[in-house]
Design an enzyme around this catalytic site. Structure first.
Site, PDB file in Angstrom:
ATOM      1  N   HIS A  78       0.832  -1.215   0.000  1.00  0.00           N
ATOM      2  CA  HIS A  78       0.000   0.000   0.000  1.00  0.00           C
ATOM      3  C   HIS A  78       0.869   1.269   0.000  1.00  0.00           C
ATOM      4  CE1 HIS A  78      -3.477  -2.475   0.403  1.00  0.00           C
ATOM      5  NE2 HIS A  78      -3.174  -2.881   1.618  1.00  0.00           N
TER       6      HIS A  78
ATOM      7  N   ASP B 195      -5.062  -7.954  -3.836  1.00  0.00           N
ATOM      8  CA  ASP B 195      -5.375  -7.754  -2.428  1.00  0.00           C
ATOM      9  C   ASP B 195      -6.734  -8.328  -2.037  1.00  0.00           C
ATOM     10  OD1 ASP B 195      -5.511  -6.843   0.175  1.00  0.00           O
ATOM     11  OD2 ASP B 195      -5.362  -4.718  -0.279  1.00  0.00           O
TER      12      ASP B 195
END
Lengths: 434, 434
Positions: free
Chosen positions: B261, B311
């Site tokens: 991220h 993800d």
């Protein structure tokens, strides 16, 4: 009469199971949930047809070609004008037929074509001054979808009245009167409506706007609005107000007017558009062209009716546009939960069709146009998801069957009368090669 | 030896035509452009296999199900924990096999599975303490793709050391030593590597980080980093520094460490990560979860190697992730042209594989692993586009053929050994229904 049986269908804002849908001619004549399995079976979730409320068909030729050298805005604009310079009525018919074929495969049953490529090279009119517009109408018919031709006034290249140059001269009718003389000879028909457009406050001089609004009263009218901050700044400099305020002052915000993009607005602008205006968002294009994220939730809360368009056709996928409204609002606010699936589907269907002059389309209900779109619940993208959340999972590739005005256009993911991919390849290649 | 002929292939950073690719066992043994058409024909553009560098396989069960009531963060989290609470080794094997099957169909030849669902209900270990991790390894084998199991330390529910509660107890090994005792019994093998993870500075206490870093030296190590501003604030409050700085201080930023991220960073954080760190961006998840837009260009400019992950699997489409990096940077900056197609494809391929411990994958070159992904240039999405710009036009639905380590896994858009959609439906339904 044809009887369809939908495994699931979106009726009255929710997913119903085992829905019988009766169709006579171009109309839905009966809808009943919990029905026995009979007639033509539509598997998956059946939605009303999508409206693509903002299209520039020829931009499809640019897809995947404007990112070389990282793809600046100028890469995009240069190629866009090169393609615009090369089109003629025959090649535009071929390209638009292919593009509308791609739309049909994506479940789009009506397109709003924002059209400004009116004239021949150097701006010399064709023998039929509407040869280009009529080519677009013929293309939609060929592809089996409805069209609202939004014929645009495009007279200047800046808010300051700077004249058009080069390929832009193909866009101009000289003045508003010239535009109107050509415009008034356009004819609608079965599956065809004529609407109008002001390209933008950059391309349409303020002095003719009020007369334009009177002449187009009652028709669908679209305007590109505040897509980039530079337009707002130029409008402030010349007119001392925002584009939304200028158009308000000249009476352009009629009940059938749509503001396209509406990305960079003031609170006052939002209030004006909130007075029942249509606002057409084009999230995939606004992301591709780095326009920014428009105030979608604020507009809807103020009273605007949101619609959706694929605009430059970097993507033709109304699911992407619909969820893009919510997802981009999440990026802008860092919160989830702005739009429910129902609101997004309404923008994609009923609101979009109404804004294009088809208030009788976009719902699976008795008396409505028989536009039906079956979306697979059994692809790798949609398997295991909740049908009620399909707009967040499906893509255009999941559309299997499309019925437009009671006529089958797509079966099993294939267009019934054309090889769309071949048509796209054939109609694009010569336009983009130098 | 198998000879493949690619109509187009991405070789050495550009598109070559008529490429012969020789494969012996799991390796590429020859590559030649301008070759005669012979052997197994791969139409379209052939790319190296994609690496999906960040996966939580069980989140796939949530797709399209977290937007009800508009879909707040809590809608998402509640369902995520409900699913986590229900899984056992058998049901996780079934679900992960289906999810990895979806990945194979999307051209993903290796997954980095960030795994923290270690133990049974109430945190009681299974008879095989790695039953869950081994189920994931078996699932990847079943689906025909490689896996790097990134086994995660997950001990607390906040930077302040707050203990885990409810379903979270399934994630915990009690302390770092407990984690290590279980971790050291995991075994890699053909197509399987073992890596480690610190869940985040929220879940992994600072006092054990330095020892963790020593024990995992040389292995792929992943860490969730600064996905939301709240993590940064909590870290500042407890440790007086940013998460990136804390991990720097404890020696976690080794050459094989990936920051996942990295959305909300300071200039100092970017400098630290720019010292050759891998940074895994997950644009579709970061948009879905309203995390925000990370400083992708600044990280790459500073020297970080970008990789990509799907993800939460709201979408499994590496094309979407790759172009999302560029498109979201456009939204953040209001300019186009930050990343070229080549940079995005490198993130999707070579960089991703290397970060997962497979430096010999991700390129079509002699000596590399024989991962080949054929993408149609003839779908309605890709027809008429430039193969060099395919990453801006294609979707996972355009992947037709996938070869992993020299073995055919996907032919003509279908997985050769499983019905992926049925597997997704069957493995998901019971988990999500209340």
């Amino acid at each position: 009469m044809t009887v369809y049986h939908a495994g699931h269908a979106w009726i009255g804002g929710k997913v119903e199971r085992d829905v019988r849908i009766d169709v006579s001619g171009d109309r839905i004549t009966g809808v009943r949930a919990g029905a026995e399995r009979t007639g033509e079976i539509l598997t998956g979730l059946v939605l009303p047809g999508f409206a693509n409320a903002h299209s520039h068909a020829f931009h499809r030729a640019l897809r995947g070609r404007t990112h070389g050298d990282r793809g600046s805005f100028w890469t995009w604009r240069e190629l866009m004008y090169r393609v615009a310079g090369r089109l003629d009525p025959d090649s535009y018919f071929a390209l638009a037929t292919a593009v509308y074929g791609e739309m049909a495969l994506a479940g789009i049953t009506c397109v709003g074509e924002f059209h400004y490529l009116h004239h021949g090279p150097d701006g010399v009119p064709y023998a039929d001054p509407n040869a280009m517009g009529n080519a677009l109408i013929a293309a939609a018919r060929e592809a089996g979808i409805r069209i609202t031709l939004l014929d645009a006034v495009y007279l200047t290249s800046g808010v300051d009245g700077k004249p058009l140059e080069g390929v832009q001269r193909r866009f101009s009718d000289g003045d508003y009167d010239g535009w109107y003389r050509r415009f008034e000879t356009l004819r609608g028909g079965d599956g065809v409506r004529i609407g109008a457009a002001l390209h933008s406050v950059r391309a349409a001089p303020a002095d003719g706007m009020a007369t334009f609004a009177q002449r187009t009263d009652g028709l669908p009218v679209h305007v590109h609005l505040s897509e980039q901050p530079a337009e707002n700044e130029a409008c402030q400099a010349v007119h001392g107000c925002s584009p939304t305020e200028l158009l308000q002052d000249r009476g352009v915000w009629q009940p059938m007017t749509t503001a396209v993009h509406a990305t960079h607005l003031t609170a006052g602008d939002i209030e004006i558009l909130g007075d029942g205006q249509y606002v057409c968002l084009c999230p995939t294009t606004e992301r591709d062209l780095a326009d920014g994220i428009g105030p979608a939730r604020a507009l809807a809360d103020a009273g605007a009716a949101l619609t959706l368009g694929s605009d430059s056709h970097a993507v033709i996928d109304i699911f992407e546009e619909a969820r893009g409204v919510e997802l981009d609002e999440r990026l802008a606010t860092r919160r989830r939960g702005h739009f429910g699936a129902g609101e997004l589907l309404t923008a994609a269907t009923a609101a979009g069709h109404a804004s294009l002059g088809w208030p009788d389309a976009g719902e699976i209900a008795v008396g409505r146009r028989a536009d039906l779109v079956a979306v697979s619940l059994d692809s790798v993208r949609t398997a295991g998801t909740d049908p009620a959340g399909l707009v967040f999972a499906a893509t255009a590739a999941d559309v299997t069957d499309v019925i437009v005005d009671g006529r089958r256009v797509v079966t099993g993911g294939r267009h019934r009368s054309m090889d769309v991919a071949a048509a796209l390849r054939n109609s694009t290649t010569e336009l983009v090669l130098s």
